[in-house]
Structures are given as structure tokens and as C-alpha cells.
Design a protein around this motif. Structure first.
Motif, PDB file in Angstrom:
ATOM      1  N   THR A  94      -7.234  -3.727  -4.417  1.00 16.96           N
ATOM      2  CA  THR A  94      -6.716  -4.012  -3.415  1.00 16.96           C
ATOM      3  C   THR A  94      -6.654  -5.631  -3.497  1.00 16.96           C
ATOM      4  O   THR A  94      -6.879  -6.038  -4.459  1.00 16.96           O
TER       5      THR A  94
ATOM      6  N   GLY B   7     -11.506  -1.171  -4.998  1.00 21.06           N
ATOM      7  CA  GLY B   7     -11.203  -2.788  -3.941  1.00 21.06           C
ATOM      8  C   GLY B   7     -11.739  -3.197  -3.450  1.00 21.06           C
ATOM      9  O   GLY B   7     -13.104  -3.026  -2.576  1.00 21.06           O
TER      10      GLY B   7
ATOM     11  N   CYS C 198       0.762  -0.948  -0.336  1.00 17.82           N
ATOM     12  CA  CYS C 198       0.196  -0.058   0.200  1.00 17.82           C
ATOM     13  C   CYS C 198       0.994   1.297   0.050  1.00 17.82           C
ATOM     14  O   CYS C 198       0.798   2.221  -0.363  1.00 17.82           O
TER      15      CYS C 198
END
Length: 479
Positions: A297, A384, A286
């Protein structure tokens, strides 16, 4: 199921039926009956009847989801007590592929069993026929002999339920030994986000036989950037299918494809290196800001892989990869994993929760229908994709959770009862199963030796897991 998955890998079992048949008619302390009961034909016919019962039993009662049964081999010997070499050689002719020998037969099977154990160096299992009134004494006799020699791979079941448990555990051991982990890294080998993962990666290989391949996590982004038109179209097809089949989509549907592209990049490397497990550090990756740039994600990738029988753990937690693999192979279900904590404002009810956005469709079983899944964005930027399921629908159901100690020498095992679900459709990492345990304070105290990530499945698998820990030389800690 993923072609690299070990969940459908089976334990190869060679049944062997041993029969002592008398060539001469005589009476004495080891020979009963009279008349034709003392003939070779009588012994032969009796053996054939028991052999047929044995073959019927193993076809009917052994769980073939875990076991591949080879054709039964027959070893005949006589009152000279000379075991024919050619019969033993035939019974062990596939020893390179056999994992376990399952021994049955008429009287005096123990001596022949010790020969099989010594020649093959493979585990032996014994079980009474379903019609038997008593336990298999020949197995006990042979086991005592072999254990005295330092060979402990002898398993004496009292019934086919016990035998199936033994086979499940040996199959799980085999699966872990054959597992190869694609361990993505950013910088530090031990993730800054999960320091309870392990102490030494060699401990993992020494304990379980699992091979670990280190891989630069940044390479996945290069792979995505080099996707062909066909690969990008495949990502769109998969994303559209996920959205179409969803119970609900609570984010821009077009953003799901970004997560699918990462899933395909991981799959590409799993196949290239013949890996069957995966983990990547969330925090460190990240911090590269690549996830923000690409609007994805890792949550969806972990969920999709687990549904395909690939243990995929959050936060580069190698210990959780082990936990997931154990549960997948014993329970044949896709586990959830996450941060496990006591709800301190409800301690009188022993309430706890496990939180991470990585539930799966196959949590009720790989052979069962998919759960109704919703998709929610991890970020408040509406990207995500994460799978969500309302665990409150299963209020009252039993769950079993485990975690490995950092040195891989202990396994914490606990059972709970679902009481609800936290933040089912809320963005960010908030999706949690809520449950109660026997003693939350005891759980919390024992948890300090294991860390915060627990994997769990539906059902009570405490006995299987306790026995599996012992099989692997691991101390089971029950909470």
C-alpha cells in the motif's frame, strides 16, 4: 531530511543599520545635547554602540532554524539628507538572494527605508532592540508611506517573538512557492475518493506558486520491475532497519520490503523531476489490482516521506499537500492527516477523531527524538505496512489542525485536546487520534465548506496559521 525537502530551506535576511550622523555642531529642534554631544565623534560612537547591540540581538534572539542572516550592512548619512548611492548599492548588493531586509538604526531611519523598499521591491521588517522601551516609529512612518503607494510588504514587530513569527510565515510562503508536486494520476485528474481536494489546479499555482507535475501512477510499477540488484538490496536494508528499530512489528516482517520498494520508486521520480511533494490516488490505483498483486500500500511511503520533510498526502488530495506543507514549514513537525469526523454518540463531550494509517516518527518535531513506532499490516492478508503510534500516551496535549477549501481561498483552523487513540494495532484504515474541540457541532458545520481531510500537528499554532492565511490573502475560518 530528503535532499529535495523545503523544510530546512531558510529565509535569507539582510540586516541593515541606518545612522544619521551630524558633521557640524549645532543645536535646534532636531538636535539635542551640548558640548561634545554635538560632535560627529559622539554620533559615531553612539551608532557603533547601537549597532553592536543590534548584532548581538539578532544573533541571540532570531530563530536560526528558519532564517539565514547575512552580515549587517551600514548606511551612514548626514544633515544634508543626501543618502549616498554607494551605501545603498552596497546594502542591496545581494538583492537577488535576499528575501527580507531587517532595518534598524539611530534616528530618522524611515526615509532611507523607503529608498530600500522601492529599489529592492523586497519586504522590510522592523523591530525594537531588546533594550528599547518603545516601538520602532521609523518603521511605522516608512510603512505608512509605502502602503499608500500600494506596497504592503512592511512588517513592524514589537519584539523578537513577533519578528520570529513574521519570519516563520515568510519562510513558509517561500517554501510553498519553491515546492514542486509530483501528482500521480490513474485516470480522472480529480480523484473519485476526494472530490473536495480542489476545483482547479491553477488555483493552487496562482495562490501558492507551487508547480505541479502530472505523472502516470502506473509507471511506478514499471520502475519497480526494472530495479537493479543494488536497488532491491537497498530496499531490503531499509526494511530491515525499520523492523529492527520498531517498537513492535505485528505483521510478517519480510512483507515490509514490498512497501519500501514502492517508496524507493517514488523517490527515484522525485529526484529525477526535482519534486518536493507527492500524492497518488489510493482508490483508483487499488482498482488496478497491482497493489494486491504486489502486496503493498502507499501508507508507509507517505509516512517515510513526511518524516524526510516531503509533504505526501493520501488519496491524491492536493489540498492536503498544501496543508501538510504549511504545517511542516511553520511547526517543523511531521503531520498526521486523515478523515475528520464527529463522534455523534459523544457529542456532549465534543469528541472527534482523525483517521488514517499515516502517522510518523517525527510528529513531535524534526529536531526531536523519534516516536516509538509499531508496524501493522493495512490488509487482513498481512501485507501493506503502516506506521502506528498510541496517541493515548499524549492525552491532554494540544493539537492544531487545518484544511484548505477546494478553491484555496479559505483555511479552516481548529485546536483540540487529545483524549485517546482508536484501533492502535488494528488492521485496515482504523488508526485514529481522538480529541475534543470547543464545539463539535460548530466544527461540523464549518467543515462542510472544506471537506473531510485534515492535517494536524502537536502544539498550538492557531495564531501563526491565522496570520499566515492573511499573509496569503486567504480567509481564516476558526472553529
Amino acid at each position: 531530511m530528503h535532499k529535495n525537502s523545503k523544510v530546512n530551506e531558510k529565509l535569507v535576511v539582510q540586516p541593515v543599520f541606518v545612522s544619521l550622523m551630524h558633521k557640524h555642531a549645532f543645536m535646534g529642534p532636531c538636535r539635542y545635547g551640548c558640548g561634545e554631544e554635538l560632535s560627529y565623534e559622539f554620533d559615531y560612537n553612539a551608532a557603533q554602540k547601537d549597532l553592536a547591540n543590534f548584532n548581538d540581538d539578532i544573533a541571540k534572539y532570531i530563530d536560526h532554524r528558519y532564517v539565514e542572516l547575512l552580515d549587517t550592512k551600514f548606511i551612514e548619512w548626514h544633515e544634508d539628507f543626501a543618502v549616498p548611492d554607494e551605501a545603498v548599492e552596497e546594502a542591496t548588493s545581494r538583492n537577488d538572494e535576499v528575501d527580507v531586509y531587517l532595518i534598524s538604526g539611530t534616528r530618522l531611519i524611515s526615509y532611507v527605508s523607503t529608498i530600500l523598499a522601492k529599489r529592492t521591491n523586497k519586504p522590510l521588517a522592523f523591530c525594537p532592540l531588546s533594550t528599547s522601551k518603545y516601538s520602532r516609529l521609523g518603521g511605522i512612518d516608512a510603512t505608512a508611506h509605502m502602503r499608500a503607494l500600494g506596497f504592503n510588504e512592511m512588517y513592524n514587530a514589537l519584539n523578537y517573538d513577533d519578528l520570529n513569527r513574521t519570519f516563520r510565515l515568510l519562510k513558509a510562503r517561500k517554501a510553498l512557492k519553491d515546492t514542486k508536486l509530483l501528482y500521480a494520476l490513474r485516470n480522472n485528474v480529480l480523484s473519485f475518493g476526494c472530490v473536495s481536494s480542489f476545483i482547479n489546479l491553477q488555483d493552487v499555482t496562482d495562490r501558492f506558486g507551487m508547480e505541479i507535475l502530472n505523472y502516470n501512477g502506473l509507471e511506478f510499477f514499471k520502475i519497480m520491475d526494472e530495479f537493479t540488484d543494488e536497488e532491491n538490496e537497498e530496499a531490503k536494508r531499509i526494511a530491515e532497519k525499520l523492523v529492527t528499530e520498531a517498537n513492535g512489528v505485528h505483521m510478517p516482517a519480510e512483507n515490509v520490503v514490498n512497501d519500501v520498494r514502492f517508496y524507493l520508486a517514488v523517490n527515484k521520480m522525485l529526484n529525477l523531476y526535482n519534486c518536493s511533494a507527492f500524492t497518488i490516488p489510493c482508490f483508483e490505483m487499488c482498482a488496478t489490482m497491482e497493489l494486491n498483486k504486489r502486496h503493498l500500500t502507499f501508507c508507509l511511503t507517505n509516512s517515510l516521506l513526511k518524516d524526510e520533510g516531503i509533504p505526501a498526502a493520501c488519496a491524491a488530495d492536493v489540498g492536503s499537500v498544501i496543508s501538510l506543507a504549511i504545517l511542516m514549514n511553520i511547526a517543523r513537525k511531521s503531520p498526521h492527516m486523515g478523515n475528520c469526523m464527529v463522534r455523534v454518540q459523544d457529542m456532549e463531550n465534543n469528541t472527534m477523531r482523525i483517521l488514517h494509517d499515516v502517522c510518523t516518527k517525527k510528529m513531535k518535531g524534526y529536531d526531536e527524538p523519534d516516536l516509538p513506532i509499531d508496524y501493522v499490516s493495512f490488509t487482513k492478508g498481512n501485507w501493506g505496512a503502516t506506521m502506528r503510534y498510541d496517541f493515548a500516551k499524549d492525552k491532554g496535549e494540544t493539537i492544531t489542525m487545518i484544511n484548505m477549501s477546494p478553491r484555496m481561498d479559505k483555511m479552516m483552523i481548529a485546536k483540540g485536546e487529545i483524549t485517546g487513540c482508536d484501533d492502535f494495532l488494528t488492521q485496515e484504515c482504523r488508526h485514529a487520534v481522538v480529541f475534543k474541540v470547543a464545539d463539535a457541532r460548530d466544527f461540523h458545520e464549518k467543515e462542510a465548506d472544506f471537506g473531510h481531510h485534515y492535517a494536524w500537528v502537536y502544539g498550538d499554532y492557531t495564531k501563526d496559521l491565522e496570520e499566515f492565511a492573511k499573509l496569503m490573502g486567504i480567509e481564516p475560518v476558526i472553529a
